[in-house]
Design a protein around this motif. Structure first.
Motif, short mmCIF file in Angstrom:
data_model
loop_
_atom_site.label_atom_id
_atom_site.label_comp_id
_atom_site.label_asym_id
_atom_site.label_seq_id
_atom_site.Cartn_x
_atom_site.Cartn_y
_atom_site.Cartn_z
N LEU A 131 0.83 -1.21 0.00
CA LEU A 131 0.00 0.00 0.00
C LEU A 131 0.86 1.25 0.00
N LEU A 132 1.84 1.31 0.90
CA LEU A 132 2.69 2.50 1.01
C LEU A 132 3.54 2.69 -0.23
N THR A 133 3.99 1.60 -0.83
CA THR A 133 4.79 1.69 -2.06
C THR A 133 3.95 2.26 -3.20
N ALA A 144 7.47 2.88 6.43
CA ALA A 144 7.32 4.17 5.76
C ALA A 144 8.64 4.91 5.64
N LYS A 145 9.49 4.80 6.66
CA LYS A 145 10.81 5.46 6.61
C LYS A 145 11.66 4.88 5.50
N GLU A 146 11.59 3.58 5.32
CA GLU A 146 12.37 2.94 4.26
C GLU A 146 11.86 3.37 2.89
N ILE A 147 10.56 3.46 2.77
CA ILE A 147 9.97 3.86 1.48
C ILE A 147 10.08 5.36 1.27
N LYS A 148 10.26 6.10 2.36
CA LYS A 148 10.36 7.56 2.34
C LYS A 148 9.03 8.21 1.98
#
Length: 473
Positions: free
Chosen positions: A212-214, A281-285
């Motif tokens: 979803l976040l990606t 989320a931090k990894e995906i920014k």
């Protein structure tokens, strides 16, 4: 069967929120009496089985509603009532939330939606919206071509179209909603994704949440905001049949309390879950945020006083394009108190709370001294309470945020607690002003949350507070 739409027939379709809000936009615009998306979990669809059969006759027509909207704006411009907050909002072009209880882009009513957007554009009103889809290219073009400032959230509660067909029948498929997010952002309309309500069964694994976040990042979403499912005040009694459709099976059932009083989020478990989501989320920014109760409880237990910018009110970064014409919120008051004290845990009196609110009102040029005559017509605000508010000023209403009967209660929705002594009496200072304590503690929430109802008590004893280094003479 043709679905017939009912429209508000009130003095106007504009309302203001009934007490100091959690949301940084104070004026709300409702075109439709209820939302017609048909979502199984939404309180605004309580009567959706009957609402489609209601005729427009006697409840207001589209043309009457449009005329009333224009007339209300022009009245505020030409002949404002000095005792009306709504007139103050409209005359000074405060942002509008279009809308809170119903989707302004209801399918089948695109002509009405276009007229509303044209009115906002003609009179220069910035506005914020949430929607599950814009169903015609003509309506989307109208939104994209507007000159007034606007921002919004597209609600995506599942990546499964099968889920959408079952629980959100009048909404766009998830893939089309991601495309809508991309088109709006590419056109310069700041848009995020709204995962409200968040039920873990919709995203059964962290891998699904990462997906979803990606996809949100790829669509250019400005943020992804999460909100819990809450049916309060006996609402569950009204919609038991509809609510059963939700099938609160594991893992969702781990994150909610369900009882005859309603549905309550299990904040302790959600805090742990969202910590994991934040790491993803931090990894995906990509930025993640939370609705008011989740925002305060999660952020307050995860951030120090040095990270005050993390305590923004819900959707604040999207609404920042409208600054400084925003409404003072409870979260702003608490943030300012923390800045003054420079502490993560502190005592404050009701008087300090009021004075801090006054400072914030003055900083953003909000006319806090006017009488408050316009009441937000929400089912969640008691009728008698709404009536009592009519004779009060904005700052006077904060007193009701100090009491249980307030529409948005300081002690139930935030990590703020009343203080009582051994005899159960409210602790006051030398002048008789009651104390409260800002105490963001997961352990405290755990110890003070009823494991059956999910309700967190709003009172702490002086003896208990000694464990946190707070003592009274």
């Amino acid at each position: 069967m043709t679905k017939k739409v009912t429209f508000f027939k009130e003095n106007n379709n504009f309302t203001v929120f009934g007490s100091i809000p959690a949301f940084p936009v104070g004026v709300n615009y409702e075109a439709f009496r209820w939302c017609f998306r048909g979502c199984a979990y939404c309180f605004a669809c309580i009567n959706k089985k009957k609402i489609f059969d209601l005729s427009v006759g006697g409840l207001g027509s589209p043309s009457e509603m449009i005329k009333a909207t224009v007339a209300r704006i022009e009245k505020a411009d030409k002949n404002p009532n000095p005792n009306s907050f709504l007139d103050w909002y409209l005359r000074n072009r405060y942002p509008i939330y279009a809308s809170n209880n119903s989707d302004i882009f209801v399918p089948g009513c695109e002509g009405i939606s276009r007229q509303i957007l044209e009115i906002f554009d003609r009179y220069g009103f910035p506005f914020f919206f949430t929607t599950k889809g814009i169903h015609t290219e003509e309506l989307l073009s109208t939104l994209l071509q507007m000159s007034t400032k606007r921002a919004g959230l597209i609600t995506i509660t599942s990546l499964s179209d099968r889920y959408r067909k079952k629980y959100e029948p009048e909404s766009l498929p998830p893939e089309e909603r991601f495309e809508l997010v991309a088109r709006l952002n590419e056109a310069g309309v700041p848009t995020g994704i709204n995962v409200v309500p968040f039920l873990h069964s919709q995203f059964p694994t962290l891998k699904e949440i990462e997906k979803l976040l990606t996809k949100a990042k790829e669509a250019g979403a400005k943020e992804v905001t999460f909100g819990a499912l809450n049916f309060r005040g006996g609402t569950l009694k009204i919609v038991p049949e509809e609510f059963k459709l939700l099938e609160l099976s594991p893992p969702s059932s781990r994150y909610y309390y369900v009882n005859r009083r309603g549905v309550y989020a299990n904040f302790l478990r959600l805090i742990e879950l969202f910590k994991e989501i934040e790491e993803i989320a931090k990894e995906i920014k990509i930025r993640v945020s939370y609705q008011w109760e989740l925002n305060t409880l999660i952020k307050a237990t995860a951030y120090s006083n040095e990270d005050l910018e993390s305590y923004t009110t819900t959707y604040q970064n999207l609404v920042d394009t409208f600054y400084p014409k925003v409404v003072p919120t409870i979260q702003m008051v608490l943030n300012q108190l923390r800045r003054k004290r420079g502490e993560d845990v502190f005592l404050f009196t009701f008087g300090e709370f009021i004075e801090t609110a006054r400072e914030i009102c003055n900083q953003i040029a909000f006319q806090h001294s006017q009488k408050f005559r316009d009441i937000h017509s929400s089912l969640q605000i008691d009728r008698a309470f709404s009536k009592a508010l009519k004779s009060m000023s904005y700052l006077e209403m904060l007193r009701y945020g100090w009491r249980k009967e307030a529409g948005h209660n300081l002690f139930e929705d935030y990590t703020v607690w009343k203080v009582i002594d051994r005899e159960g009496r409210t602790v006051v200072d030398e002048s008789g002003d009651p104390y409260a304590v800002f105490l963001p503690s997961p352990d405290l929430i755990r110890r003070k949350t009823d494991p059956k109802t999910g309700i967190t008590r709003a009172v702490l004893s002086t003896e208990f507070l000694k464990e946190f280094g707070i003592e009274f003479e």
